[in-house]
Design a protein around this motif. Structure first.
Motif, PDB file in Angstrom:
ATOM      1  N   HIS A 215      17.124 -60.281  25.074  1.00 47.56           N
ATOM      2  CA  HIS A 215      17.902 -59.342  24.261  1.00 47.56           C
ATOM      3  C   HIS A 215      18.980 -60.000  23.415  1.00 47.56           C
ATOM      4  CE1 HIS A 215      16.026 -55.934  26.346  1.00 47.56           C
ATOM      5  NE2 HIS A 215      16.114 -56.683  27.435  1.00 47.56           N
ATOM      6  N   ALA A 216      19.220 -61.284  23.617  1.00 46.98           N
ATOM      7  CA  ALA A 216      20.238 -62.029  22.855  1.00 46.98           C
ATOM      8  C   ALA A 216      21.621 -61.391  23.016  1.00 46.98           C
ATOM      9  CB  ALA A 216      19.855 -62.127  21.378  1.00 46.98           C
ATOM     10  N   ARG A 217      21.896 -60.896  24.191  1.00 40.10           N
ATOM     11  CA  ARG A 217      23.210 -60.317  24.528  1.00 40.10           C
ATOM     12  C   ARG A 217      23.309 -60.181  26.027  1.00 40.10           C
ATOM     13  NH1 ARG A 217      22.813 -55.135  26.305  1.00 40.10           N
ATOM     14  NH2 ARG A 217      20.909 -53.984  25.763  1.00 40.10           N
ATOM     15  N   GLU A 256      21.638 -69.004  19.070  1.00 40.97           N
ATOM     16  CA  GLU A 256      21.506 -68.543  17.683  1.00 40.97           C
ATOM     17  C   GLU A 256      20.031 -68.359  17.331  1.00 40.97           C
ATOM     18  OE1 GLU A 256      22.293 -67.346  13.801  1.00 40.97           O
ATOM     19  OE2 GLU A 256      23.510 -67.368  15.636  1.00 40.97           O
ATOM     20  N   ARG A 259      18.935 -65.202  18.961  1.00 40.17           N
ATOM     21  CA  ARG A 259      19.418 -64.036  18.215  1.00 40.17           C
ATOM     22  C   ARG A 259      18.527 -63.753  17.004  1.00 40.17           C
ATOM     23  NH1 ARG A 259      22.024 -62.653  13.861  1.00 40.17           N
ATOM     24  NH2 ARG A 259      22.142 -64.808  13.137  1.00 40.17           N
ATOM     25  N   ILE A 260      18.164 -64.791  16.272  1.00 34.31           N
ATOM     26  CA  ILE A 260      17.290 -64.630  15.107  1.00 34.31           C
ATOM     27  C   ILE A 260      15.929 -64.087  15.533  1.00 34.31           C
ATOM     28  CG2 ILE A 260      16.053 -65.900  13.304  1.00 34.31           C
ATOM     29  CD1 ILE A 260      18.492 -67.783  13.186  1.00 34.31           C
ATOM     30  N   ARG A 262      15.271 -62.273  18.213  1.00 31.82           N
ATOM     31  CA  ARG A 262      15.376 -60.876  18.636  1.00 31.82           C
ATOM     32  C   ARG A 262      15.458 -59.947  17.432  1.00 31.82           C
ATOM     33  NH1 ARG A 262      13.303 -57.212  21.519  1.00 31.82           N
ATOM     34  NH2 ARG A 262      14.698 -55.526  22.162  1.00 31.82           N
ATOM     35  N   ARG A 263      16.161 -60.343  16.397  1.00 32.31           N
ATOM     36  CA  ARG A 263      16.206 -59.543  15.165  1.00 32.31           C
ATOM     37  C   ARG A 263      14.803 -59.393  14.586  1.00 32.31           C
ATOM     38  NH1 ARG A 263      20.328 -58.248  11.772  1.00 32.31           N
ATOM     39  NH2 ARG A 263      18.959 -58.718  10.009  1.00 32.31           N
ATOM     40  N   ASP A 291      20.498 -52.886  21.679  1.00 38.93           N
ATOM     41  CA  ASP A 291      19.986 -54.035  20.921  1.00 38.93           C
ATOM     42  C   ASP A 291      20.053 -53.766  19.424  1.00 38.93           C
ATOM     43  OD1 ASP A 291      19.473 -55.266  23.295  1.00 38.93           O
ATOM     44  OD2 ASP A 291      17.303 -55.346  23.080  1.00 38.93           O
ATOM     45  N   LEU A 294      23.719 -53.806  18.115  1.00 37.00           N
ATOM     46  CA  LEU A 294      24.299 -55.142  18.052  1.00 37.00           C
ATOM     47  C   LEU A 294      23.702 -55.961  16.914  1.00 37.00           C
ATOM     48  CD1 LEU A 294      26.055 -57.438  19.247  1.00 37.00           C
ATOM     49  CD2 LEU A 294      24.102 -58.046  20.672  1.00 37.00           C
ATOM     50  N   HIS A 295      22.382 -55.942  16.777  1.00 35.35           N
ATOM     51  CA  HIS A 295      21.719 -56.850  15.843  1.00 35.35           C
ATOM     52  C   HIS A 295      21.558 -56.295  14.430  1.00 35.35           C
ATOM     53  CE1 HIS A 295      20.897 -59.726  18.999  1.00 35.35           C
ATOM     54  NE2 HIS A 295      20.371 -58.782  19.753  1.00 35.35           N
ATOM     55  N   PHE A 296      21.709 -54.971  14.268  1.00 39.25           N
ATOM     56  CA  PHE A 296      21.559 -54.388  12.929  1.00 39.25           C
ATOM     57  C   PHE A 296      22.706 -53.475  12.526  1.00 39.25           C
ATOM     58  CE2 PHE A 296      17.310 -55.814  13.816  1.00 39.25           C
ATOM     59  CZ  PHE A 296      16.854 -56.238  12.572  1.00 39.25           C
TER      60      PHE A 296
END
Length: 488
Positions: A215-217, A256, A259-260, A262-263, A291, A294-296
């Motif tokens: 989930h990058a979080r 990082e 995170r990319i 997961r987006r 998710d 946070l990411h969008f």
């Protein structure tokens, strides 16, 4: 329409030595979990019930011939496995589907036989199916026909689990979670710095590490299972301290990349979710909502970008440019071939292209290669059972999905005396696959020997054997030898 007399439906019940295909899929897909109750509607001789109970699940069932007095029990998951295809009356067929749905709390699993399974069946055409020599009736469906029929009867859009198998969800949040989890994932390799406290608690911290990677979080309270959260707290005292410890032993650049990634996964999910009615943000599960936020930032931003991505897939030039710029996969003049394990590393536009075919047919079991056509809107799922063990595996079968006419066809090469084979296996794999070096070493040896000078001559097993004979070489394992030589 020809009138059909009573048919011997009870003869279609199979004696199973293992779980049926639909129940095996439901278990693998997480539809059936430890606390799930399962009801098998039309259970036949009860093979699935016995196997599920043996695995520790709560399972029961009813069958008009073999368990007519069993109680109809409302359950989390209801299986209607290969039942509708043996009912000769279309009205009764729909009533049975509605009856099974009325017992379903969470997910209804519907399966039926497909048109390509009728090729070797002897019988005569009656009604909308075939009356077999055994006196049984079989209605064979096209994949899209089965989906449309389920939706017309239940007024709920089903999700394709696999060819001939569909899931129908009661709850929109459960359906969207399933769709989001179905996006192919890629997890960059990570290097962990030596750290005594981390090594001592590595096993207890594993669920937290997995969540951060997925989930990058960090998780919120309740997003880990009770058992997993207890292990984390036992290791570090608090969730925050455990997260900081993981970040301490890993590099910021890795997270990082996570995170990319997961987006990218959320974008692919947003594009694929447009094949049904767009869900409201409030209809999504809490983890998926967090998710996205946070990411969008906003759900609208995600869905707008997802719509643009889906529109790009309809542009053949955009697909071609994306495929030609791909560093993964084997390029041919008309297609890009890639191993299924590497799909998560493709660009979002190519993932959505493949995903459009998966919306129609679901996951094609045993297919380990995917062919993305660049000349027509078509995706093929190819099965090479010996890919991992043979240097030049042969093609056993394939499912071809045409996205223009929404059709799926099956091709069987098992009886072929001269099936297609693969070369340059390393090109199909993901960037971090440990086998790329071994496969690449063999390819270089074959190139140096001149075996690839005429590509048209080596695409089949017989053609490849002729070229090997001409050069007086043979492949053993993943190495090339002179015929007179022996391995050390």
């Amino acid at each position: 329409m020809t009138t059909i007399g009573p048919t011997a439906r009870h003869k279609t019940a199979m004696v199973r030595s293992s779980l049926s295909r639909p129940m095996g899929l439901a278990l693998a897909d997480g539809i059936i979990e430890r606390e799930t109750t399962v009801f098998d509607y039309g259970c036949g001789r009860g093979g699935d019930i016995r196997h599920l109970q043996g695995l520790g699940f709560s399972a029961s069932g009813w069958d008009p011939a073999h368990r007519p007095n069993a109680e109809m029990i409302s359950s989390n998951v209801v299986n209607l496995g290969y039942v509708v295809n043996v009912i000769e009356d279309p009205i009764e067929r729909a009533q049975v589907l509605k009856s099974a749905w009325s017992l379903t709390r969470n997910v209804l699993v519907v399966s039926a036989r497909l048109i390509w399974e009728a090729r070797e069946l002897a019988g005569r055409r009656v009604g909308d199916g075939i009356l077999t020599r055994m006196g049984t009736f079989q209605k064979f469906y096209d994949q899209s026909e089965l989906a449309a029929w389920i939706e017309s009867v239940l007024e709920v859009k089903p999700l394709a689990a696999a060819p001939g198998v569909f899931y129908v969800f009661r709850d929109e949040a459960d359906q969207q979670d399933f769709l989001a989890n179905r996006v192919y994932q890629y997890r960059p390799r990570i290097i962990i710095d030596p750290h005594e406290e981390y090594e001592r608690n590595r096993e207890n911290l594993a669920p937290l590490f997995d969540f951060l990677t997925a989930h990058a979080r960090p998780p919120k309270r309740g997003e880990l299972t009770v058992e997993a959260e207890a292990c984390v707290l036992d290791a570090s005292g608090t969730l925050g301290r455990a997260v900081n410890l993981i970040y301490q032993v890993t590099d910021d650049s890795h997270w990082e990349r996570v995170r990319i990634q997961r987006r990218s996964e959320l974008l692919v999910y947003a594009a694929m979710s447009r094949f049904g009615r767009k869900p409201r943000f409030s209809q999504l599960g809490p983890t998926l909502r967090r998710d996205i936020k946070l990411h969008f930032g906003t759900y609208r931003d995600l869905t707008n970008q997802g719509d643009r991505l889906l529109a790009a897939v309809g542009n053949r030039m955009m697909v071609l440019m994306s495929a030609r710029s791909s560093e993964l996969g084997k390029q041919t003049p008309s297609a890009l071939y890639i191993h299924r394990s590497a799909l998560g590393e493709l660009s979002p536009i190519l993932q959505v292209y493949e995903g459009c075919a998966r919306v129609l047919v679901g996951v094609v079991e045993h297919a380990n290669m995917v062919k993305l056509s660049l000349t027509e809107p078509q995706v093929s799922y190819l099965s090479y059972p010996t890919f991992d063990t043979e240097a030049h595996p042969t093609l056993e079968s394939g499912v071809v999905v045409n996205l223009q006419n929404l059709s799926a066809s099956y091709r069987d090469y098992r009886q072929s005396s001269n099936p297609p084979i693969l070369h340059r296996k390393e090109e199909f794999l993901g960037s971090e696959s440990p086998n790329r070096i071994k496969y690449g070493r063999l390819t270089r040896s074959e190139i140096l020997e001149g075996l690839y000078k005429d590509p048209s001559a080596i695409g089949t097993r017989q053609g490849w054997q002729r070229v090997l004979q001409q050069h007086q070489v043979e492949v053993r394992g993943h190495r090339l030898y002179r015929r007179s030589s022996r391995p050390d």
